[in-house]
Scaffold this active site. Structure first.
Site, PDB file in Angstrom:
ATOM      1  N   ASP A  14      32.859   0.014  45.468  1.00 53.77           N
ATOM      2  CA  ASP A  14      31.819   1.274  44.610  1.00 53.77           C
ATOM      3  C   ASP A  14      32.268   2.545  44.922  1.00 53.77           C
ATOM      4  O   ASP A  14      31.157   2.979  45.931  1.00 53.77           O
ATOM      5  CB  ASP A  14      30.567   0.770  44.608  1.00 53.77           C
ATOM      6  CG  ASP A  14      30.728  -1.105  43.820  1.00 53.77           C
ATOM      7  OD1 ASP A  14      29.461  -1.403  44.313  1.00 53.77           O
ATOM      8  OD2 ASP A  14      30.709  -1.059  43.034  1.00 53.77           O
ATOM      9  N   GLU A 174      29.622   0.929  32.664  1.00 55.02           N
ATOM     10  CA  GLU A 174      28.745   0.823  34.119  1.00 55.02           C
ATOM     11  C   GLU A 174      29.596   1.935  34.840  1.00 55.02           C
ATOM     12  O   GLU A 174      30.953   2.735  34.735  1.00 55.02           O
ATOM     13  CB  GLU A 174      28.292   0.131  35.228  1.00 55.02           C
ATOM     14  CG  GLU A 174      29.607  -1.321  35.379  1.00 55.02           C
ATOM     15  CD  GLU A 174      29.311  -2.270  35.946  1.00 55.02           C
ATOM     16  OE1 GLU A 174      28.770  -2.993  35.993  1.00 55.02           O
ATOM     17  OE2 GLU A 174      30.551  -2.602  36.214  1.00 55.02           O
TER      18      GLU A 174
HETATM   19  C1  6LW Z   1      27.505  -2.029  41.074  1.00 52.19           C
HETATM   20  C2  6LW Z   1      28.039  -2.381  39.632  1.00 52.19           C
HETATM   21  C3  6LW Z   1      29.579  -3.524  38.936  1.00 52.19           C
HETATM   22  O1  6LW Z   1      27.178  -1.408  41.267  1.00 52.19           O
HETATM   23  O2  6LW Z   1      28.905  -4.503  40.342  1.00 52.19           O
HETATM   24  O3  6LW Z   1      29.684  -5.772  38.562  1.00 52.19           O
HETATM   25  C4  6LW Z   1      27.464  -3.656  41.417  1.00 52.19           C
HETATM   26  N1  6LW Z   1      29.836  -4.233  38.759  1.00 52.19           N
HETATM   27  O4  6LW Z   1      29.504  -1.350  39.322  1.00 52.19           O
HETATM   28  C5  6LW Z   1      27.872  -4.156  42.654  1.00 52.19           C
HETATM   29  O5  6LW Z   1      28.920  -3.888  42.952  1.00 52.19           O
END
Ligand code: 6LW
Length: 508
Positions: A14, A174
């Site tokens: 991330d 996201e």
């Molecule tokens: C992150 C989100 C995600 O905040 O997992 O699966 C979380 N996507 O973008 C942790 O990496």
């Protein structure tokens, strides 16, 4: 000239990046580990040096209730008018918040909570002084990217969060970031989930709240169903270099064995960004990244390779070292016995989602040799200290010194879900060297005493500690630990060696 991906090997997922003049800064997520959110510095986007952590106090980062892969999710790092801002989510605590600092190395401020739901928060500092705050959540208008306006002096929301984009139909929209480029608001997100279906998509609008027009060639990055040694690419952040070129950092994985399984965690990769004549970006080579790519034309700044040995002679722990959740201060010391890391076990063990005496670092290479010298004479039945290859409390391999039926012994333990095996071998008084050979498909565990023969204790497959088996968002950690029920015996770690055998990335 070429560089090697990943630029940050090992559990550094991330990523978020910003540029200040000719300096680049990058942060990654850290879940249940403390301190939280490491911050790195670079001049050339390829060579990075950690300069600190954003979250270094219990007040900033409370992980007492953090389950494995809970705690700190994705961060965003931005710079505005002399201040660095880092926002993230403590999913096991206060939710979305930000900290700020004039010095990226810290110390960072106390947390400013933000009353916007969801994860993966981000900022846009607009040209007119407004600050927009985005996050990924399932709100009143369904799942997608929500945005509000905020007062960044105190974190107060000035408007209600509004849904601004649902993405292109992939699961889990996201990782939002909004960029103001040539008068357009570009909203870049991740979709498909952070596994093998991961992808990056983008849309743009002349207005901050849309409507957003999707890029005609979305996804702009994805390794879905591609033949590559790199998979699950997604969760990107863009940065424009001082020479006008654009670059993206993002997470990816490097599975080994068959079926594909990865144990190093989600790592940070770099790729160039190209733009079409009508203003749409692509990351990498038409949405694909290679292990070896053309270097940015930026002044190179490299640092000396890290020393193999940490002999614990400093007054504080190096930045690679982390604890599992907030540590009990009495569980570790560099001052009790100068030249040693002293761990004092307590009833929290590796087998529960607590905070045992634990000082660990990421496994960042497929092939490396790890060892530590342990001076420990356990007197209470069941107390132990040693070295663990740790994914979470249900998936770890341990090589430890333990009191077994009144006899000082070495135990090699494999815990894989509900399965657990142990081999035990008596050992004599005096220091023991615990050794681990990490290779792409297996870990081999050995001990050495009194500089005599090396005794093989056992091995464990890497894939049984992989994310595909153990689950979660982290990667394998290598840690010194201790636990025990009674007034435990101090465990003295004289040194810790991490010797890289392969060097698959430019980051090392
Ligand atoms: C992150 C989100 C995600 O905040 O997992 O699966 C979380 N996507 O973008 C942790 O990496």
């Amino acid at each position: 000239m070429k560089y090697n991906n990943p630029i940050l090997p090992g559990f550094y997922p991330d990523p978020s990046i910003c540029r200040v003049g000719e300096d680049y800064y990058l942060v990654t997520s850290t879940f249940e580990y403390f301190p939280g959110v490491p911050i790195f510095h670079s001049k050339d986007l390829v060579n990075w040096k950690q300069i600190g952590h954003c979250l270094t106090s219990d007040k900033q980062l409370s992980l007492g209730k953090a389950w494995s892969s809970g705690g700190i999710y994705a961060p965003t790092l931005r710079y505005h008018e002399g201040w660095f801002y880092m926002t993230t989510t403590n999913v096991s605590g206060i939710g979305n918040f930000f900290v700020k600092s004039k010095d990226p190395a810290g110390l960072w401020s106390d947390p400013f909570p933000v009353a916007q739901q969801g994860i993966d928060p981000s900022f846009l500092f607009d040209d007119d002084g407004r600050v927009y705050y985005q996050s990924a959540c399932s709100g009143d208008e369904g799942e997608g990217i929500y945005q509000c306006e905020m007062d960044v002096s105190n974190g107060r929301k000035l408007t209600e969060g509004r849904l601004i984009w649902k993405g292109t139909g992939g699961a889990s929209p996201e990782a939002p970031h909004v960029y103001k480029i040539n008068g357009f608001y570009y909203l870049m997100i991740a979709e498909g989930g952070t596994e093998y279906g991961h992808m990056v998509t983008i849309a743009r609008s002349p207005h901050p709240y849309g409507p957003f027009e999707p890029c005609p060639h979305n996804p702009i990055l994805s390794h879905r169903s591609r033949r590559s040694s790199i998979h699950a690419t997604g969760h990107a952040d863009l940065v424009q270099a001082q020479d006008g070129t654009w670059w993206a950092v993002f997470l990816g994985i490097r599975p080994v064995s068959y079926p594909m399984r990865h144990h190093l965690g989600r790592e940070t990769f770099l790729a160039p960004v190209t733009w079409t004549a009508d203003g749409w970006p692509s990351i990498g080579i038409e949405g694909r990244v290679e292990q070896e790519m053309d270097k940015p034309q930026l002044p190179e700044l490299r640092w000396p390779a890290k020393p193999i040995r940490d002999d614990f002679d400093e007054s504080s722990l190096g930045l690679d070292w982390v604890f599992l959740r907030n540590p009990l201060q009495e569980s570790w010391s560099l001052h009790e016995r100068p030249g040693y890391l002293v761990l004092r076990g307590h009833p929290s063990t590796l087998h529960d989602a607590g905070s045992p005496a634990f000082v660990g670092r990421r496994l960042c290479h497929f092939s490396c040799n790890i060892s530590t010298a342990l001076d420990y004479e356990p007197v209470h039945e069941g107390e132990e200290a040693g070295l663990t290859v740790f994914m979470n409390e249900k998936y770890h391999y341990d090589l430890a010194v333990r009191q077994v039926n009144g006899q000082k012994s070495v135990v090699f333990r494999r815990t894989v879900g509900s399965l657990s095996t142990e081999q035990t071998r008596p050992c004599t008084e005096g220091p023991v060297v615990l050794r681990i050979e990490a290779r792409p498909e297996h870990f081999r565990f050995s001990i050495e005493q009194n500089s005599s023969e090396v005794i093989f204790m056992g091995s464990g497959e890497t894939h049984l500690l992989s994310t595909e088996v153990a689950g979660g968002f982290t990667g394998v950690m290598l840690a010194m630990y201790a636990f025990g029920d009674n007034e435990t015996t101090p465990a003295l770690f004289d040194w810790f060696d991490y010797e890289v055998i392969d060097c698959p990335s430019s980051g090392e």
